[in-house]
Design a protein around this motif. Sequence first.
Motif: not given
Length: 421
Positions: A277-278, A378, A386-388, A390, A394, A397
């Motif tokens: 991440p991220h 996770r 793997n954006f915040v 996604r 939020t 992970e």
Amino acid sequence: MAGMTMSQKILAAHAGLSEVKAGQLIEADLDLVLGNDITSPVAIKEMEKFNSKGVFNKDKIALVPDHFVPNKDIKSAENCKCVREFAKRNSITNYFEVGQMGIEHALLPEKGLTVPGDLIIGADSHTCTYGALGAFSTGVGSTDMAAGMATGKAWFKVPSAIKFNLTGKLNEYVSGKDVILHIIGMIGVDGALYKSMEFTGEGVKELSMDDRFTIANMAIEAGGKNGIFPVDEKAIEYLKEHAPGKEYKVFEADPDAEYDEEYTIDLSTLKSTVAFPHLPENTHTFDDIDDIKIDQVVIGSCTNGRIDDIRMAARILKGRKVAEGMRCIIIPATQAIYMQAMDEGLLKIFIEAGAVVSTPTCGPCLGGYMGILASGERCVSTTNRNFVGRMGATDSEIYLASPAVAAASAITGKLSQPSEL
């Protein structure tokens, strides 16, 4: 005038020009315009705004509802209804829904709709996948999709290029996903911003078509305008199977083509690679990974839901069990891949291991459904971002990895590579 890259040659040909150079603005004819259930409704409404008489060519548009399909709620059902009715109204040949559907970027090559030398736009950023077959394909916004469906043309700024010279051969359990994660880790998520990522060299022939689709698919994650591979024997074999009799044109880069940068990558030196991440550029190999407990594994998506990927997961899960408390979700990318996995007994392996198998859908990749993460969870995922937030909460992970690493992690309950089993 300097020579042209593969991408520049395809753009020049479609713009009716003998040559183009990086930075030039051109209008070019399109071979295929693609949309899904999230982006098409926006494009359809835009088309209505400019009083379009309909589509430029009913055979050169592909509409694939795949993100929230089968529909997860009323809104997604309304979006699909909008696309379905538009397809019917315009007699769209290539409309694929539940029953025929699949994840768009796995489905279109399988159906023989993407061939070398084509110029393709799609209202989905991972449209760059078709570069694996020597096409110039790139993601666009819904407004460009609308204009493309109405006129069969689009504007492009001709990209400059980065050359990736591949040598050697991948080791066991290392795949195309590891190659592209390694590259993104090396150059960064904007390392190829609006550039063409052109793959070449002796190592290309060692990559399966599924490896190439995965690599081209994630060109966008390095900021690339497109990713593209030369058309070799493996690509031609693929076309014989999936697009028999369809005409195509092979373009080759000029020997004196100009590249902004050149990299040489020895495939034999690559190891299983994970993006932490991220960001996809936050890459690590297992030389520096401590125990990281995992709650969920997703094996699928337009990046890694093809038959090679499903087979690799089955090979690792066979005769083993998913860790206690682990959710392992496997999503074949198309009906044909699902059927093949069934015929080969792979689905049985997954279910006996304690995994679940889903109908083809993009679902969890974009935090849609079929695998949303709760707070603090996770996930090891074979997807591409793997954006915040996604895939859900939020503070969840996402660890991006190959099917081999994902399957191994499902068994151990922590981030693992197959050699640890």
